[in-house]
Design a protein around this motif. Structure first.
Motif, PDB file in Angstrom:
ATOM      1  N   THR A 182       5.740  -0.575  -8.154  1.00  0.00           N
ATOM      2  CA  THR A 182       6.590  -0.993  -7.039  1.00  0.00           C
ATOM      3  C   THR A 182       7.797  -0.077  -6.908  1.00  0.00           C
ATOM      4  OG1 THR A 182       5.880  -3.291  -7.206  1.00  0.00           O
ATOM      5  CG2 THR A 182       7.996  -2.886  -6.147  1.00  0.00           C
ATOM      6  N   SER A 183       8.420   0.276  -8.028  1.00  0.00           N
ATOM      7  CA  SER A 183       9.562   1.198  -7.982  1.00  0.00           C
ATOM      8  C   SER A 183       9.147   2.563  -7.452  1.00  0.00           C
ATOM      9  CB  SER A 183      10.172   1.347  -9.382  1.00  0.00           C
ATOM     10  OG  SER A 183      10.738   0.124  -9.820  1.00  0.00           O
ATOM     11  N   LEU A 184       8.001   3.042  -7.898  1.00  0.00           N
ATOM     12  CA  LEU A 184       7.522   4.337  -7.424  1.00  0.00           C
ATOM     13  C   LEU A 184       7.183   4.300  -5.929  1.00  0.00           C
ATOM     14  CD1 LEU A 184       5.262   5.325 -10.447  1.00  0.00           C
ATOM     15  CD2 LEU A 184       7.359   6.484  -9.736  1.00  0.00           C
ATOM     16  N   GLY A 185       6.575   3.208  -5.488  1.00  0.00           N
ATOM     17  CA  GLY A 185       6.234   3.085  -4.076  1.00  0.00           C
ATOM     18  C   GLY A 185       7.458   3.041  -3.187  1.00  0.00           C
ATOM     19  N   GLN A 186       8.512   2.359  -3.635  1.00  0.00           N
ATOM     20  CA  GLN A 186       9.754   2.346  -2.876  1.00  0.00           C
ATOM     21  C   GLN A 186      10.340   3.746  -2.768  1.00  0.00           C
ATOM     22  OE1 GLN A 186      11.896  -0.514  -5.225  1.00  0.00           O
ATOM     23  NE2 GLN A 186      11.078  -2.279  -4.117  1.00  0.00           N
ATOM     24  N   ALA A 187      10.291   4.497  -3.870  1.00  0.00           N
ATOM     25  CA  ALA A 187      10.778   5.873  -3.850  1.00  0.00           C
ATOM     26  C   ALA A 187       9.951   6.733  -2.903  1.00  0.00           C
ATOM     27  CB  ALA A 187      10.760   6.448  -5.259  1.00  0.00           C
ATOM     28  N   CYS A 188       8.635   6.517  -2.892  1.00  0.00           N
ATOM     29  CA  CYS A 188       7.767   7.290  -2.001  1.00  0.00           C
ATOM     30  C   CYS A 188       8.096   7.044  -0.534  1.00  0.00           C
ATOM     31  CB  CYS A 188       6.301   6.960  -2.274  1.00  0.00           C
ATOM     32  SG  CYS A 188       5.668   7.637  -3.825  1.00  0.00           S
ATOM     33  N   ALA A 227      -3.350   7.777 -15.786  1.00  0.00           N
ATOM     34  CA  ALA A 227      -4.689   7.443 -16.274  1.00  0.00           C
ATOM     35  C   ALA A 227      -5.105   6.044 -15.856  1.00  0.00           C
ATOM     36  CB  ALA A 227      -4.734   7.565 -17.799  1.00  0.00           C
ATOM     37  N   ALA A 228      -4.128   5.213 -15.457  1.00  0.00           N
ATOM     38  CA  ALA A 228      -4.442   3.862 -14.972  1.00  0.00           C
ATOM     39  C   ALA A 228      -5.134   3.894 -13.615  1.00  0.00           C
ATOM     40  CB  ALA A 228      -3.169   3.025 -14.898  1.00  0.00           C
ATOM     41  N   GLY A 229      -5.143   5.026 -12.949  1.00  0.00           N
ATOM     42  CA  GLY A 229      -5.890   5.190 -11.701  1.00  0.00           C
ATOM     43  C   GLY A 229      -5.470   4.236 -10.595  1.00  0.00           C
ATOM     44  N   GLU A 230      -6.449   3.583 -10.008  1.00  0.00           N
ATOM     45  CA  GLU A 230      -6.193   2.697  -8.872  1.00  0.00           C
ATOM     46  C   GLU A 230      -5.285   1.531  -9.246  1.00  0.00           C
ATOM     47  OE1 GLU A 230      -6.028   1.329  -5.108  1.00  0.00           O
ATOM     48  OE2 GLU A 230      -6.834   3.259  -5.776  1.00  0.00           O
ATOM     49  N   GLN A 231      -5.284   1.137 -10.509  1.00  0.00           N
ATOM     50  CA  GLN A 231      -4.385   0.059 -10.924  1.00  0.00           C
ATOM     51  C   GLN A 231      -2.925   0.466 -10.779  1.00  0.00           C
ATOM     52  OE1 GLN A 231      -6.318  -0.398 -14.810  1.00  0.00           O
ATOM     53  NE2 GLN A 231      -6.654  -2.546 -14.318  1.00  0.00           N
ATOM     54  N   LEU A 232      -2.642   1.761 -10.872  1.00  0.00           N
ATOM     55  CA  LEU A 232      -1.300   2.260 -10.596  1.00  0.00           C
ATOM     56  C   LEU A 232      -1.086   2.478  -9.103  1.00  0.00           C
ATOM     57  CD1 LEU A 232       1.452   3.491 -11.507  1.00  0.00           C
ATOM     58  CD2 LEU A 232       0.263   5.700 -11.649  1.00  0.00           C
ATOM     59  N   LEU A 233      -2.079   3.043  -8.434  1.00  0.00           N
ATOM     60  CA  LEU A 233      -1.919   3.371  -7.016  1.00  0.00           C
ATOM     61  C   LEU A 233      -1.759   2.135  -6.139  1.00  0.00           C
ATOM     62  CD1 LEU A 233      -4.438   6.310  -6.415  1.00  0.00           C
ATOM     63  CD2 LEU A 233      -1.997   6.397  -6.968  1.00  0.00           C
ATOM     64  N   GLU A 234      -2.418   1.033  -6.505  1.00  0.00           N
ATOM     65  CA  GLU A 234      -2.368  -0.153  -5.633  1.00  0.00           C
ATOM     66  C   GLU A 234      -0.946  -0.672  -5.440  1.00  0.00           C
ATOM     67  OE1 GLU A 234      -2.056  -4.094  -4.336  1.00  0.00           O
ATOM     68  OE2 GLU A 234      -1.837  -3.609  -6.466  1.00  0.00           O
ATOM     69  N   PRO A 235      -0.150  -0.926  -6.494  1.00  0.00           N
ATOM     70  CA  PRO A 235       1.221  -1.383  -6.248  1.00  0.00           C
ATOM     71  C   PRO A 235       2.104  -0.304  -5.629  1.00  0.00           C
ATOM     72  CG  PRO A 235       0.838  -1.060  -8.602  1.00  0.00           C
ATOM     73  CD  PRO A 235      -0.488  -0.955  -7.930  1.00  0.00           C
ATOM     74  N   THR A 290       1.258  -0.449  -1.903  1.00  0.00           N
ATOM     75  CA  THR A 290       1.786  -1.678  -1.299  1.00  0.00           C
ATOM     76  C   THR A 290       3.294  -1.573  -1.069  1.00  0.00           C
ATOM     77  OG1 THR A 290       0.058  -3.025  -2.321  1.00  0.00           O
ATOM     78  CG2 THR A 290       2.066  -4.158  -1.634  1.00  0.00           C
ATOM     79  N   ALA A 291       4.040  -1.097  -2.069  1.00  0.00           N
ATOM     80  CA  ALA A 291       5.490  -0.982  -1.933  1.00  0.00           C
ATOM     81  C   ALA A 291       5.871   0.108  -0.935  1.00  0.00           C
ATOM     82  CB  ALA A 291       6.119  -0.696  -3.290  1.00  0.00           C
ATOM     83  N   TYR A 292       5.098   1.183  -0.911  1.00  0.00           N
ATOM     84  CA  TYR A 292       5.329   2.250   0.069  1.00  0.00           C
ATOM     85  C   TYR A 292       5.230   1.708   1.491  1.00  0.00           C
ATOM     86  CZ  TYR A 292       3.723   6.144   3.059  1.00  0.00           C
ATOM     87  OH  TYR A 292       3.524   7.033   4.086  1.00  0.00           O
TER      88      TYR A 292
END
Length: 315
Positions: free
Chosen positions: A236-242, A262-270, A273-275
């Motif tokens: 979520t923090s990364l998506g807000q920054a993006c 390495a978490a792949g889509e599990q990282l990209l999904e939040p 969403t935040a982006y």
């Protein structure tokens, strides 16, 4: 047209002979003593000589963490090695019969992804490397962005929380404190302390006395609710920054590398969403894609080699 790429880390130096298509012909890896800059210089020289022996090599690129000048020559400052206004290119070229360029390690890795990896189908890309800290690289209109003094794209030190957590750079609230591997460990420990969904994290911590990145990664893969909640908070923090970066840079794609990726889509999904939740004027312009880096540990040497080759050929 072969070139050599060298990637200097805190504990090791990686090197490779690379062709113009980003393919590694041969490679080398050696331990380093970050407290001894002269020893690092000697190791780099020896590695370049070994990798170039019997080969037609036109240049070598050296990637290192730190602020590098726009001429790709001097290391203004390195956080993990005692380099302060270090004339690295001059020193290396005086000992080698090759043209040398020096580049920030995140820039080198990002360039490799742009040319040969997850960003190869785009003209505008932002890379975020989620490791112990957060590294960044920007490619705009097919060109690597360095800034007026060469030290641009330090995306991990974009401030996202006013008066937030202190950062090693001297500021407070940098994205590195909320979106890095170190931040993930802090968040995971907070969940472990709270009990509830953090019980799995607490149990893993109890076995070793601390939570390691491998512990958290394994629990994420196993679907542990506390580890997944920590990853979502990080994402979520990364998506807000993006979303903020998109308002300025308008990239076509965000590429995420580093150990946490390495978490792949599990990282990209939040992140995604935040982006979208924070994107200015959402729905009235195209939205960026999100991808995981493809070159993994080879990105630094491949990018450094390609940048050195282009420096010589004028591409």
């Amino acid at each position: 047209m072969h070139a050599i790429g060298i990637d200097i880390g805190g504990t090791k130096i990686a090197g490779a002979l690379v062709d113009e298509f980003g393919t590694i012909i041969k490679s080398d890896r050696r331990p380093t003593d970050a407290a001894n800059p002269s020893e690092i210089e000697n190791a780099v020289v020896e590695m370049i000589k070994d990798l170039s022996a019997g080969e037609d090599v036109i240049a070598a690129g050296v990637a290192a963490a730190g602020f590098i000048d726009a001429a790709q020559s001097t290391v203004y400052y390195a956080p993990n090695i005692n380099w302060r206004n270090e004339p690295m290119r001059e020193k290396l070229e005086s000992r080698l019969s090759l043209p040398i360029i020096v580049e920030n390690d995140a820039n080198a890795a990002g360039w490799a992804e742009f040319c040969f990896g997850a960003g190869r189908l785009y003209s505008d890309m932002v890379t975020l490397t989620i490791g112990t800290g957060v590294g960044g690289a920007i490619v705009s209109n097919d060109r690597l962005f360095r800034g007026g003094f060469g030290v641009g794209a330090e995306l991990g030190h974009m401030r996202v929380v006013p008066d937030g957590l202190p950062c090693g750079c001297g500021a407070h609230g940098c994205i590195e404190q909320y979106g890095s591997g170190r931040a993930l460990a802090r968040i995971a420990n907070e969940f472990a302390d709270a009990g509830g969904i953090g019980l799995g994290l607490a149990a893993a911590r109890g076995k070793r006395g601390k939570l390691t990145g491998k512990d958290i990664g394994r629990l994420i893969q196993d679907g542990d609710p506390g580890a997944l909640a920590a990853l979502r908070q990080l994402g979520t923090s990364l998506g807000q920054a993006c979303a903020s970066l998109a308002a300025v840079l308008d990239p076509q794609v965000f590429v995420f590398g580093g150990g946490v990726a390495a978490a792949g889509e599990q990282l990209l999904e939040p992140i995604r969403t935040a982006y979208l939740a924070n994107l200015p004027a959402r729905g009235y312009h195209p939205e960026a894609e999100f991808a995981i880096a493809e070159l993994v540990n080879d990105a630094g040497v491949v990018g450094a080699a390609d940048l050195a080759r282009r420096h010589v050929t004028g591409e």
